[in-house]
Design an enzyme around this catalytic site. Structure first.
Site, mmCIF file in Angstrom:
data_model
loop_
_atom_site.group_PDB
_atom_site.id
_atom_site.type_symbol
_atom_site.label_atom_id
_atom_site.label_comp_id
_atom_site.label_asym_id
_atom_site.label_seq_id
_atom_site.Cartn_x
_atom_site.Cartn_y
_atom_site.Cartn_z
ATOM 1 N N PRO A 390 15.401 -17.484 -42.344
ATOM 2 C CA PRO A 390 14.586 -16.277 -42.102
ATOM 3 C C PRO A 390 13.441 -16.060 -42.821
ATOM 4 C CG PRO A 390 16.804 -16.117 -42.782
ATOM 5 C CD PRO A 390 16.665 -17.252 -43.135
ATOM 6 N N ASP A 566 12.409 -17.705 -48.341
ATOM 7 C CA ASP A 566 13.785 -17.598 -47.771
ATOM 8 C C ASP A 566 14.496 -16.141 -47.932
ATOM 9 O OD1 ASP A 566 16.477 -17.866 -46.620
ATOM 10 O OD2 ASP A 566 16.760 -19.728 -47.314
ATOM 11 N N HIS A 567 14.555 -15.179 -46.630
ATOM 12 C CA HIS A 567 14.919 -13.969 -47.065
ATOM 13 C C HIS A 567 16.217 -13.870 -47.262
ATOM 14 C CE1 HIS A 567 14.117 -9.764 -47.276
ATOM 15 N NE2 HIS A 567 13.740 -9.674 -46.348
ATOM 16 N N ARG A 568 17.075 -14.974 -46.974
ATOM 17 C CA ARG A 568 18.518 -14.796 -47.440
ATOM 18 C C ARG A 568 18.768 -14.831 -48.885
ATOM 19 N NH1 ARG A 568 20.416 -20.294 -44.819
ATOM 20 N NH2 ARG A 568 18.574 -20.802 -45.876
ATOM 21 N N ILE A 570 15.804 -14.376 -51.133
ATOM 22 C CA ILE A 570 14.614 -13.749 -51.985
ATOM 23 C C ILE A 570 14.391 -12.176 -51.118
ATOM 24 C CG2 ILE A 570 12.314 -13.714 -52.511
ATOM 25 C CD1 ILE A 570 12.859 -16.769 -53.139
#
Ligand code: CAO
Length: 594
Positions: A390, A566-568, A570
């Site tokens: 994501p 990577d929003h998983r 950060i």
């Protein structure tokens, strides 16, 4: 410890069989019953199990060897007190399994009684050779194809069916494949003709004498047979290995098992004998041809079939790389690896809708350009990253006026050192420091998604555009190098990339990437994270922009930066902090020495 030689068991009349696979290796500990080698005769492959547990010390044969009963297979080191069968012959259970297969594969000339198939009641008939095949003649002249003598096995599984009702088959063509505990065997058509019905389905357990199909032969093999049941001796030297029991039946009611009688002197007996004799001369019935893998009858041993079933691989779609096109374990494994490396192909409402294929030529002239290897890898890696990660991208401008002034002041030194300082080495240095200050950016998500792998080293990749495509060489230990070293190494790696001299190791191990389009143009872009890294910095073209200093707008050299992450792993707040820190350092390089 003592050494025991394991030998080839009774092959039930087969003179010699071929070694087609060694399933264990020297030094390997094996359990009792574990397959050691795979042997193959004309029609069936069979695994020879270990008669007892031990450690393989030496092989006495190799793939391609032809072996006979009593030949040494390998030497096992076993415990001193281990109970072994004299002469290290396979233990009764194992031997029985092997022999049962061998019985079914024995050639008729070696021992007709064994090679002949059995219908219900065949046990008694086998006791008094010549062996009788049930034959019931009728107007229709149909042939019942029966499960052959399974040599003691209660039942075997139908694992493949190669024909359907209405199919025309050649004599010897494989109708279906049966598989027992240790071997698989093809059931060949006893004559050329049309399949009238297939009476079993895949997965069914079948027993000796059970009808599996009805065949209408092209030639009336029993045309002149008397209506009463008779039996004939299978005189064929190359009776099909699966030892098909053949019965010509009247269509209705279903034929009762025929009583065993001696061969009649009549036409029917001769006709059947001729039919069976013909088998060995037919082009489609040579061993090599029968063994060749075809879409209908993949050619593979039991262990390979089991592996394929476990992995959900349809053997019919695999080419075999083994002898005579045999499908090996490696073929199955290679196929799975290849499929895993392919870009995801989900489709449908819940999956990814597929891009429709468009005939572009219908709208005007087109030309197809083949992708380079690097471009093909990029297709996969970009899809993988974009679909798994994501992405969020954070933008900012760094005021690099002072940095630029410093760079300008270093011109003479650059010439002296024959080394050019572009903004890139400074960015590398600043990013290395930013990664130290924000260690979450120097991590990777573990494949199971439950842990972060925190890296204690700082290796940074730089995206390099080459005629062959995009590559990302990695500069190692960026935090330990001077700006001159970083400048020289970046140029060296970029040159290697463009001249296709990069080694695989020089593109591995990256923790973070920088993609700079600064020398090309643009004010911002959203780079794709080079997964399993968790962030990437995009650098756009530096330009003089008005910056408000609290009192007035000042013309400042600013560098547009875009940080994709990577929003998983950060959060937006982390990314804001990282980029703000980076922008601050680039605005005042002195902070790097603090
Ligand atoms: N703004 C303005 N000018 C810039 C700049 C920036 N952000 N970055 C570099 N420049 C200037 C340099 O100072 C140099 O100018 P001079 O020749 O006047 O000194 C000029 O652009 C050329 O620089 P360079 O390309 O030789 O060196 P570099 O260190 O900036 O970049 C490399 C090296 C390998 C990153 C680059 O050559 C390259 O391949 N860039 C393309 C990367 C790419 O394709 N990215 C997209 C990936 S897809 O996401």
């Amino acid at each position: 410890m003592k050494l025991q030689t394991v030998t080839v068991p009774d092959l039930g009349g087969s003179a010699e069989v071929e070694v087609i696979e060694l399933t264990v290796a020297v030094g390997q500990a094996v359990a009792a019953e574990q397959p050691l080698v795979t042997l193959e005769s004309d029609k069936a492959s069979m695994e020879i199990p270990a008669p007892f547990a031990g450690t393989v010390r030496e092989f006495c044969l190799k793939i391609g060897d032809r072996v006979k009963q009593g030949d040494a297979i390998l030497v096992l080191e076993v415990a001193e007190d281990a109970v072994v069968v004299p002469d290290a012959a396979p233990a009764p259970a194992a031997a029985a399994t092997v022999v049962s297969v061998a019985l079914a594969t024995a050639s008729a000339d070696a021992e007709p009684a064994r090679a002949a198939a059995a219908a219900p009641g065949a046990a008694e008939r086998r006791a008094a050779p010549p062996v009788a095949l049930p034959l019931v003649a009728g107007d229709a002249g149909l042939i019942d194809v029966l499960v052959p003598d399974l040599g003691g096995a209660a039942s075997v599984e139908v694992i493949e069916i190669a024909v359907r009702a209405g199919d025309r088959v050649a004599e010897g063509a494989s109708l279906l494949v049966l598989e027992g505990d240790k071997a698989s065997m093809e059931m060949p058509a006893p004559a050329a003709g049309i399949i009238v019905s297939v009476d079993v389905r895949v997965g069914a357990q079948v027993t000796t004498g059970e009808r599996i199909a009805v065949l209408r032969p092209d030639e009336a093999v029993v045309a002149a047979a008397p209506a009463a049941a008779v039996a004939v001796v299978p005189a064929a030297p190359a009776q099909p290995a699966a030892a098909v029991a053949v019965a010509a039946s009247v269509p209705a009611p279903a034929p009762a098992p025929a009583p065993a009688v001696d061969v009649p002197e009549g036409d029917a007996g001769l006709a059947i004998a001729r039919l069976l004799e013909k088998e060995s001369h037919l082009p489609g019935s040579t061993a090599a041809q029968r063994q060749r893998s075809s879409p209908e009858t993949p050619y593979a041993g039991p262990a390979v079939r089991q592996l394929a079933r476990e992995l959900g691989v349809a053997l019919a779609q695999l080419p075999g790389s083994g002898p005579k096109g045999r499908i090996l374990k490696e073929d199955v494994q290679g196929y799975v690896k290849k499929r895993l490396a392919e870009p995801p192909r989900a489709s449908g409402v819940m999956g990814l809708p597929q891009v429709p294929a468009v005939d572009f030529a219908a709208f005007g002239p087109v030309e197809n350009l083949a992708l380079t290897g690097i471009q093909k890898v990029t297709v996969t890696s970009m899809s993988r990253s974009w679909l798994n990660v994501p992405h969020v991208t954070q933008f900012d401008y760094a005021d690099v006026s002072d940095l630029e002034a410093f760079r300008e002041s270093m011109k003479a030194e650059m010439e002296k050192r024959a080394n050019k300082l572009t903004p890139l080495p400074f960015l590398l240095m600043a990013c290395a420091r930013a990664l130290k200050e924000h260690p979450r950016f120097n991590s990777s998500l573990a494949p199971d998604g439950t842990q972060l792998v925190m890296k204690k080293y700082i290796h940074i990749g730089i995206a390099v555009d080459t005629p062959q495509g995009l590559v990302v060489p990695v500069i190692r230990d960026v935090d330990r190098k001077t700006v001159w070293e970083l400048a020289a190494e970046a140029r060296e790696l970029a040159d290697k990339a463009r001249t296709r001299k990069l080694k695989p190791a020089e593109m591995q191990g990256g923790c973070f990437s920088i993609s700079s389009l600064g020398n090309i143009g643009g004010e911002g872009f959203t780079p794709i994270v080079n997964t399993p890294e968790v962030a990437i910095l995009g650098v756009s073209r530096m330009a003089v922009r008005p910056v408000w200093d609290g009192k007035a707008f000042q013309p400042r050299k600013t560098l547009p930066l875009s940080l994709s992450y990577d929003h998983r792993v950060i959060n937006g707040a982390d990314a804001g902090a990282f980029l703000t820190w980076l922008v601050g350092v680039l605005a005042d390089l002195r902070t790097l020495v603090l």
